[in-house]
Motif scaffolding. Structure first.
Motif, PDB file in Angstrom:
ATOM      1  N   ARG B  11       4.703 -32.372  25.919  1.00  0.00           N
ATOM      2  CA  ARG B  11       4.875 -30.911  26.004  1.00  0.00           C
ATOM      3  C   ARG B  11       4.796 -30.289  24.608  1.00  0.00           C
ATOM      4  NH1 ARG B  11       7.903 -28.621  30.580  1.00  0.00           N
ATOM      5  NH2 ARG B  11       9.247 -27.496  29.140  1.00  0.00           N
ATOM      6  N   ALA B  12       5.392 -30.960  23.632  1.00  0.00           N
ATOM      7  CA  ALA B  12       5.378 -30.421  22.261  1.00  0.00           C
ATOM      8  C   ALA B  12       3.954 -30.390  21.710  1.00  0.00           C
ATOM      9  CB  ALA B  12       6.289 -31.255  21.358  1.00  0.00           C
ATOM     10  N   ALA B  17      -0.590 -26.896  20.205  1.00  0.00           N
ATOM     11  CA  ALA B  17      -1.943 -26.379  20.465  1.00  0.00           C
ATOM     12  C   ALA B  17      -1.861 -24.881  20.778  1.00  0.00           C
ATOM     13  CB  ALA B  17      -2.584 -27.133  21.621  1.00  0.00           C
ATOM     14  N   LEU B  18      -0.842 -24.520  21.550  1.00  0.00           N
ATOM     15  CA  LEU B  18      -0.640 -23.103  21.875  1.00  0.00           C
ATOM     16  C   LEU B  18      -0.399 -22.283  20.605  1.00  0.00           C
ATOM     17  CD1 LEU B  18      -0.177 -20.783  23.825  1.00  0.00           C
ATOM     18  CD2 LEU B  18       2.120 -21.641  24.238  1.00  0.00           C
ATOM     19  N   MET B  56       5.257 -22.030  29.594  1.00  0.00           N
ATOM     20  CA  MET B  56       4.589 -22.589  28.421  1.00  0.00           C
ATOM     21  C   MET B  56       4.904 -21.753  27.175  1.00  0.00           C
ATOM     22  SD  MET B  56       0.537 -23.504  28.009  1.00  0.00           S
ATOM     23  CE  MET B  56      -0.065 -21.829  28.164  1.00  0.00           C
ATOM     24  N   LEU B  57       4.843 -20.430  27.312  1.00  0.00           N
ATOM     25  CA  LEU B  57       5.121 -19.542  26.175  1.00  0.00           C
ATOM     26  C   LEU B  57       6.547 -19.741  25.677  1.00  0.00           C
ATOM     27  CD1 LEU B  57       3.426 -16.229  27.388  1.00  0.00           C
ATOM     28  CD2 LEU B  57       2.565 -17.846  25.685  1.00  0.00           C
ATOM     29  N   GLU B  62      10.430 -22.197  21.716  1.00  0.00           N
ATOM     30  CA  GLU B  62      11.508 -23.169  21.466  1.00  0.00           C
ATOM     31  C   GLU B  62      11.075 -24.207  20.431  1.00  0.00           C
ATOM     32  OE1 GLU B  62      12.626 -24.820  25.241  1.00  0.00           O
ATOM     33  OE2 GLU B  62      13.392 -22.892  25.961  1.00  0.00           O
ATOM     34  N   VAL B  63       9.806 -24.619  20.493  1.00  0.00           N
ATOM     35  CA  VAL B  63       9.316 -25.617  19.532  1.00  0.00           C
ATOM     36  C   VAL B  63       9.322 -25.026  18.120  1.00  0.00           C
ATOM     37  CG1 VAL B  63       7.274 -26.931  18.793  1.00  0.00           C
ATOM     38  CG2 VAL B  63       8.019 -26.997  21.182  1.00  0.00           C
ATOM     39  N   VAL B  64       8.954 -23.748  17.998  1.00  0.00           N
ATOM     40  CA  VAL B  64       9.032 -23.085  16.688  1.00  0.00           C
ATOM     41  C   VAL B  64      10.466 -23.111  16.179  1.00  0.00           C
ATOM     42  CG1 VAL B  64       8.948 -20.816  15.563  1.00  0.00           C
ATOM     43  CG2 VAL B  64       7.002 -21.623  16.905  1.00  0.00           C
ATOM     44  N   ALA B  65      11.418 -22.766  17.040  1.00  0.00           N
ATOM     45  CA  ALA B  65      12.829 -22.770  16.636  1.00  0.00           C
ATOM     46  C   ALA B  65      13.267 -24.180  16.242  1.00  0.00           C
ATOM     47  CB  ALA B  65      13.701 -22.231  17.772  1.00  0.00           C
ATOM     48  N   GLU B  66      12.847 -25.182  17.012  1.00  0.00           N
ATOM     49  CA  GLU B  66      13.210 -26.583  16.704  1.00  0.00           C
ATOM     50  C   GLU B  66      12.659 -27.017  15.366  1.00  0.00           C
ATOM     51  OE1 GLU B  66      11.853 -29.253  19.746  1.00  0.00           O
ATOM     52  OE2 GLU B  66      13.132 -28.276  21.258  1.00  0.00           O
TER      53      GLU B  66
END
Lengths: 192, 192
Positions: B11-12, B17-18, B56-57, B62-66
């Motif tokens: 997922r990450a 990619a997103l 997905m958005l 969340e990945v940015v925050a992580e």
């Protein structure tokens, strides 16, 4: 005899409808149909006045700039003959969404700001205005004589105002808190 | 035996990619197909991991925050035991697009910031992080003792950083000028 339509006024009417669509749905949801419905005219009429969506978007941004310029012109004395703080405040407070007109304009500015990040062409549309604004602010900061680097402080201050506007629109702070933060910062860099 | 895929890592990978799609084309141009192509996987796989575009958005945010949290964790000592200026700088400099990772993240943050202005739901996604950041900054400003109203100065400072990031991405100023303006402002409100 049918009433003569002022072309600029008719285009401005459509641009203002576009501002409301951007503020309500965002720039990416803008369509001829939405704008025509909001303006209370036919999609054909919108197409008559704007050949492409880009042309319409660009004009919408110009109308925002014109509206701001018109308000600034009414406050000309303050800006030309006021203290540095009065002059900078009079200019930049126009960018904060503190009433309905500025709220719509700030929505348009934010939407275009986000688009400018992925479109060099849109980035060019806004660059001249930004350069002029920063030069004016740096000049007044220099006159006030409280900061060591007026150019850097002008970059920071114009960024702050854009950031505050974005935070108000995204309900990350109230308009009152944004205005208070802005004034507090002006006290720091420009004195009273 | 096929290699076992870590679901979070898969997922990450799609989220990253997103991020690249958002940075290149903008949030409104995001589609399953674009993201799948950028991630080098099938559209079906993207759909397997994310049932809806919103899901997905949200995960991308969340990945940015992580990623930001992971970098902050590595600078924990600076943030916990540094001077107020060091602590505030270490936290907020993560939001400036001064390298490729932060540049992608700033694109995501700006795109979501613009969407938050027209979507109360997205505005809620970002509010907690903003509140925590402002509280930390206000606390350090209070400790430094140079500004009269630490809460107002924290609102101004967090807005400035967001505004500087937006201006860099839209090529209204260079990364170097943004960093200099940021440091200049920190000198003013926090001392050295």
């Amino acid at each position: 005899m049918p009433k003569k339509v002022d072309p600029h006024e008719r285009r401005a009417q459509i641009a203002r409808a576009l501002h409301r669509v951007i503020a309500g749905r965002g720039l990416d949801e803008v369509s001829l149909r939405h704008v025509a419905t909001e303006a209370g005219v036919s999609a054909g009429l919108v197409q008559h006045w704007f050949r492409t969506k880009d042309e319409m978007l660009r004009f919408a941004l110009e109308v925002v700039a014109e509206q701001g310029q018109a308000r600034l012109a009414r406050r000309g004395a303050e800006i030309e003959h006021g203290t540095p703080r009065e002059a900078v405040r009079a200019l930049l407070v126009e960018l904060l969404p503190l009433d309905e007109e500025r709220r719509l304009e700030a929505h348009v500015a934010l939407a275009f700001g986000a688009r400018a990040a992925v479109s060099p062409e849109i980035a060019r549309w806004v660059r001249d205005g930004m350069d002029q604004m920063r030069a004016f602010v740096a000049d007044r900061l220099r006159a006030a004589g409280r900061v060591g680097d007026p150019e850097a402080a002008a970059v920071a201050l114009t960024a702050m105002v854009d950031g505050l506007a974005a935070h108000v629109l995204a309900e990350q702070c109230t308009p009152e808190a944004a205005e208070a933060a802005f004034d507090d910062h002006l006290d720091t860099v420009l004195g009273l």
